[in-house]
Design a protein around this motif. Structure first.
Motif, mmCIF file in Angstrom:
data_model
loop_
_atom_site.group_PDB
_atom_site.id
_atom_site.type_symbol
_atom_site.label_atom_id
_atom_site.label_comp_id
_atom_site.label_asym_id
_atom_site.label_seq_id
_atom_site.Cartn_x
_atom_site.Cartn_y
_atom_site.Cartn_z
ATOM 1 N N VAL C 239 -1.466 -16.484 1.726
ATOM 2 C CA VAL C 239 -1.615 -15.481 0.545
ATOM 3 C C VAL C 239 -1.248 -13.771 1.136
ATOM 4 O O VAL C 239 -0.854 -13.528 0.639
ATOM 5 C CB VAL C 239 -3.302 -14.780 0.678
ATOM 6 N N LEU C 240 -1.483 -12.917 3.032
ATOM 7 C CA LEU C 240 -1.043 -12.141 2.991
ATOM 8 C C LEU C 240 0.157 -11.506 2.390
ATOM 9 O O LEU C 240 0.604 -10.337 2.157
ATOM 10 C CB LEU C 240 -1.655 -11.929 4.711
ATOM 11 N N GLY C 241 1.181 -13.120 3.265
ATOM 12 C CA GLY C 241 2.112 -12.278 3.071
ATOM 13 C C GLY C 241 3.006 -12.090 1.431
ATOM 14 O O GLY C 241 3.399 -11.273 0.552
ATOM 15 N N LEU C 242 2.616 -12.718 1.124
ATOM 16 C CA LEU C 242 3.230 -13.092 -0.925
ATOM 17 C C LEU C 242 2.116 -11.530 -1.475
ATOM 18 O O LEU C 242 2.816 -10.997 -2.479
ATOM 19 C CB LEU C 242 2.038 -14.023 -1.237
ATOM 20 N N LEU C 243 0.977 -11.265 -0.175
ATOM 21 C CA LEU C 243 0.355 -9.986 -1.407
ATOM 22 C C LEU C 243 1.330 -8.963 -0.857
ATOM 23 O O LEU C 243 1.014 -8.232 -2.247
ATOM 24 C CB LEU C 243 -1.157 -9.863 -0.392
ATOM 25 N N TRP C 244 2.000 -8.619 0.134
ATOM 26 C CA TRP C 244 2.591 -7.941 0.572
ATOM 27 C C TRP C 244 3.765 -7.770 -0.262
ATOM 28 O O TRP C 244 4.068 -6.615 -1.275
ATOM 29 C CB TRP C 244 2.982 -7.531 2.047
ATOM 30 N N TYR C 245 4.320 -9.159 -0.571
ATOM 31 C CA TYR C 245 5.646 -9.090 -1.266
ATOM 32 C C TYR C 245 5.267 -8.523 -2.579
ATOM 33 O O TYR C 245 6.257 -7.882 -2.958
ATOM 34 C CB TYR C 245 5.729 -10.720 -1.446
ATOM 35 N N PHE C 246 4.170 -8.585 -3.422
ATOM 36 C CA PHE C 246 3.938 -8.233 -4.760
ATOM 37 C C PHE C 246 3.659 -6.790 -4.626
ATOM 38 O O PHE C 246 4.069 -5.838 -5.744
ATOM 39 C CB PHE C 246 3.066 -9.023 -5.665
ATOM 40 N N VAL C 247 2.876 -6.536 -3.819
ATOM 41 C CA VAL C 247 2.639 -4.624 -3.446
ATOM 42 C C VAL C 247 3.674 -4.026 -3.604
ATOM 43 O O VAL C 247 4.254 -3.015 -4.189
ATOM 44 C CB VAL C 247 1.779 -4.713 -2.424
ATOM 45 N N ASP C 248 4.729 -4.912 -2.270
ATOM 46 C CA ASP C 248 5.975 -3.509 -2.175
ATOM 47 C C ASP C 248 6.577 -4.201 -3.528
ATOM 48 O O ASP C 248 7.371 -2.708 -4.324
ATOM 49 C CB ASP C 248 6.421 -4.702 -1.496
ATOM 50 N N GLY C 249 7.263 -5.290 -3.980
ATOM 51 C CA GLY C 249 7.997 -5.273 -4.988
ATOM 52 C C GLY C 249 7.288 -5.326 -6.188
ATOM 53 O O GLY C 249 8.016 -4.382 -7.445
ATOM 54 N N TRP C 250 5.867 -5.139 -6.591
ATOM 55 C CA TRP C 250 5.409 -4.221 -8.014
ATOM 56 C C TRP C 250 5.338 -3.207 -7.901
ATOM 57 O O TRP C 250 5.211 -2.952 -9.523
ATOM 58 C CB TRP C 250 4.297 -5.442 -8.534
ATOM 59 N N LEU C 251 5.105 -2.668 -7.341
ATOM 60 C CA LEU C 251 4.480 -0.833 -7.229
ATOM 61 C C LEU C 251 5.408 -0.120 -7.253
ATOM 62 O O LEU C 251 5.843 0.330 -7.105
ATOM 63 C CB LEU C 251 3.542 -1.154 -6.549
#
Lengths: 278, 254, 268
Positions: C239-251
């Motif tokens: 979950v942590l890894g995915l969360l960072w992926y999305f914060v980085d990629g979408w924001l």
């Protein structure tokens, strides 16, 4: 005039970089004077407002704690433990990750497949591994070294991959047409070309590793600077906590500024390779 | 008359590497009359950019005085527009945003300043590029924006610091011809610094030749060539060639 | 081995056909390898659960509402901390970057406090604020603050001299130069600082949640560790890894693309 301006500007930033790095007495003084001022502010504020030691200790109390922990050897013991873990974890990680990164990057397919994977794991690097590391290795040296290894390993491998990928193709063609075989290509082109990225990766990875170390020591051991801090909290010994924080800050500042930053500067700036922003 | 008068100007600075004082400009005096187009030419490192930076107010002179319209120059100001060799466009502003920057600083209302901006963009032939960012333009187009931006502020004096040195040769010739056209249309007062002798002669009414370091005024030559000036006939022109040869002889003594 | 290679080739071809999915494709063989290893019984299942097991726990925790609640707690803490860190960090960085004196005095102090690191503050914060929101907020704001300040300072000092001069000679007063030249010119570095700050920030958050927390993903993982639930720990990590992926990629990446890249300040 353009030349003058540019040199002027260079000299200006060079000053900033030297402050905090080696290079004569004046920069060291320029760096230490503001910290000395901070120390004075601390001494005056604590004395003036008669802050209770339980909230914030005085300079004298912290100094006393420093002398005591030095004379009974506990400070050296904890510091030594922390540094040993960082050293072992980092050296192991670099020894594995640089050859692995270069080897993977040689194959186009392997690097295409593995780059996002290592990106994912480098995002996880460090603290997130503490729970599972302590389960796998139990509390102690193994778990903590594993956390540090992880923090450095994934980031350095990822950066090595990036570094090899960023070597301009004409450079490889040039080496090949000058008669470089695969081995020469590796040692003369790929490794040095990737080096700036590798060094940047080591610097970032160790930044995470150092924080991971402190966190892991608070949770999972009975020695080390993090443990020293957390133990002192149980007895409300704020002067020991402050001492530990100062030691942690000073140690990292020295590792980063005297060891890592000069190496990074030597490769990136001497070779005139401009690092990409980011 | 808004003339530029420079008297006994010198600039000495400390070279941080040599650890010694270096004189870049020594005792320069000159005058530029309103509506004139004057070139300053000299070998590389003769301090001509230092001179321009002092007039712009970016660096203080060591000795002497600079008067514009009778007032002493104390620092940078909107009465002196500057066109830089590196263009110095704001990358985060659109072309129109760059050109209207000066009027905006003067507090000109939005509609009025956009009208001014579009007028000057039209003058440099970039009416269609108003909404684009500088990074999306070629070097030649970027410098046209630089010229329009400086002119849109209606300065008393336009200072140009080797503005065409970083564009390719063909574009440079086009820009030079356009600059002479704009000067004929609007009659701004221009002080143009360059190391390119042909450029200096082609553009100006008067050429001031500086010596190599420290820079002193070697000569002032009027350029009696007719306008409009166009490269195609002029390169073959005997008067032009003779003038260029004469200046070259001073800039590069055998 | 041959089968694994065939699988690799297949996933690559599939990834090439769906460029949007290409960054996920490499995870397919890894997932397969993970499942194979777990099924082989090489390691005891208690220590090394398979992907299906993790998925099952994911379903359970989602159904119970524990995971969404904890995720929300962590994300809100990070967002508040990041916002406060930026609100403090950017003005401070501009000040230290613009003023020579502030730079001379402030830079070493900033470096020192950055070096102490967030986690080392935990013990004394616990004494000051106890096991509460104050401690957590302080740690995150602190962690985000320093990379933002330090990078803003670097950014301010890397704005080309000519741009400031151009603005001056167009008649811009000091305040406008700050607002329209210095701050946007420092933006690439500010974004970098924000990225680093968030990178450190959410690691600090996880550590703080492990050590002092009563909720959040870090707490979930550490609680699972106490109970010996390896599956939940792995779930937390994913979950942590995915969360960072999305914060980085979408924001962060779109933000960078819309500003810095469009302006041609970074060559990509």
């Amino acid at each position: 005039m353009r030349g003058f301006r540019r040199r002027h500007w260079r000299a200006d930033t060079a000053y900033d970089r030297v402050v905090g790095g080696p290079g004569g007495l004046r920069p060291a003084v320029a760096f230490l004077v503001p910290l000395g001022l901070l120390l004075m502010v601390w001494a005056v504020v604590v004395a003036l407002f008669q802050v209770p030691a339980r909230v914030f200790p005085s300079v004298g109390e912290v100094a006393l704690a420093g002398v005591q922990s030095l004379s009974d050897g506990s400070l050296l013991h904890h510091t030594g433990q922390s540094l040993l873990r960082v050293l072992v974890g980092t050296v192991l990680a670099i020894a594995v990750s640089v050859p692995l990164g270069v080897a993977m990057s040689v194959s186009r397919v392997a690097s295409a497949v593995l780059t996002p994977l290592f990106r994912f794991f480098s995002v996880l690097a460090g603290i997130a591994w503490i729970p599972i590391a302590t389960l796998w290795f139990g509390y102690g040296f193994g778990a903590i070294t594993f956390v540090i290894f992880n923090a450095v390993f994934f980031i350095v491998t990822y950066n090595t991959l990036l570094g090899v990928a960023s070597i301009p193709l004409p450079l490889r063609y040039a080496a090949a047409s000058l008669g470089a075989g695969p081995w020469r290509m590796l040692t003369e082109v790929l490794l040095p070309g990737a080096l700036p990225n590798v060094v940047t990766g080591i610097r970032t990875g160790m930044g995470y590793a150092w924080r991971g170390l402190i966190a892991a020591e608070m949770i999972a051991t009975n020695a080390g600077l993090g443990y020293m801090l957390f133990l002192a909290r149980d007895f409300y010994r704020t002067e020991v906590i402050l001492l530990g924080m100062i030691v942690i800050g000073a140690l990292w500042l020295m590792i980063d500024r005297l060891l890592l930053a000069p190496v990074e500067r030597a490769t990136i700036e001497r070779w005139g390779m401009v690092r990409r922003v980011g | 008359m808004k003339n530029l008068i420079i008297r006994g100007l010198s600039k000495t600075y400390l070279d941080p590497y040599a650890g010694a004082h270096v004189t870049a400009i020594a005792d320069v005096s000159l005058e530029v009359v309103q509506g004139e187009f004057v070139s300053i030419v000299g070998p590389s490192g003769c301090g001509k950019s230092t001179l321009l930076n002092m007039i712009a107010g970016f660096i203080p002179p060591s000795r002497g005085e600079i008067l514009l319209d009778g007032r002493s120059v104390k620092g940078p100001g909107p009465d002196r527009g500057v066109v830089f060799q590196s263009f110095a466009l704001f990358p985060w502003k659109t072309v129109l945003g760059n050109v209207t920057f000066g009027p905006k600083m003067r507090g000109v209302p939005r509609e009025e300043r956009e009208r001014i901006g579009r007028e000057y963009l039209g003058l440099v032939g970039l009416a269609g590029a108003a909404g684009r960012y500088p990074a999306e333009l070629s070097g030649g187009m970027q410098q046209r924006v630089g010229v329009a931006r400086a002119l849109a502020n209606s300065p008393d004096l336009l200072l140009m610091d080797e503005p065409f040195a970083s564009v390719d040769a063909q574009t440079r010739m086009t820009l030079q011809e356009e600059l002479t056209r704009i000067w004929q249309e609007r009659r701004p007062t221009i002080l143009f610094v360059t190391h390119d002798v042909e450029e200096a002669v082609f553009l100006a009414n008067r050429v001031i030749v500086l010596s190599s370091a420290p820079g002193r005024v070697l000569a002032e030559l009027p350029v009696p060539l007719p306008r409009p000036r166009v490269w195609a006939p002029l390169v073959e022109d005997r008067d032009f060639k003779a003038l260029v040869a004469r200046v070259l002889g001073m800039v590069r003594p055998a | 081995m041959a089968r694994a290679l065939r699988l690799l080739g297949l996933t690559l071809r599939w990834a090439a056909a769906h460029p949007g999915l290409s960054s996920f494709a490499p995870f397919v063989p890894i997932l397969a390898l993970w499942a194979l290893l777990a099924a082989s019984g090489l390691f005891p299942a208690v220590f090394f659960p398979g992907p299906m097991e993790v998925l099952r726990v994911f379903g359970t925790l989602m159904y119970k509402g524990v995971l969404p609640d904890y995720l929300e707690d962590s994300v809100i803490r990070l967002a508040v901390g990041a916002a406060a860190g930026m609100a403090l960090g950017i003005p401070l960085g501009v000040l230290v970057g613009v003023s020579r004196r502030a730079h001379r005095l402030g830079w070493p102090v900033l470096l020192f406090f950055q070096a102490i690191g967030d986690i080392a503050w935990l013990p004394i914060l616990l004494i000051w604020f106890g096991f509460g929101l104050g401690t957590m907020t302080f740690v995150i704001v602190y962690t985000v603050l320093f990379p933002v300040v330090l990078n803003t300072v670097l950014g301010v000092r890397s704005v080309p001299l000519e741009l400031t001069r151009a603005a001056q000679s167009l008649g811009a007063p000091r305040f406008h130069i700050l607002l329209e030249v210095i701050v946007p010119g420092a933006l690439p570095n500010i974004v970098t600082g924000l990225r680093n700050g968030l990178g450190y920030g959410w690691r600090a958050l996880i550590a703080a949640e492990m050590i002092v927390g009563t909720s959040g993903i870090g707490f979930l993982m550490f609680d699972a560790r106490r109970a010996g639930q390896v599956t939940e720990i792995l779930l937390g990590m994913i979950v942590l890894g995915l969360l960072w992926y999305f914060v980085d990629g979408w924001l962060l990446v779109p933000l960078e693309r819309a500003t810095v890249e469009r302006w041609g300040l970074v060559a990509r």
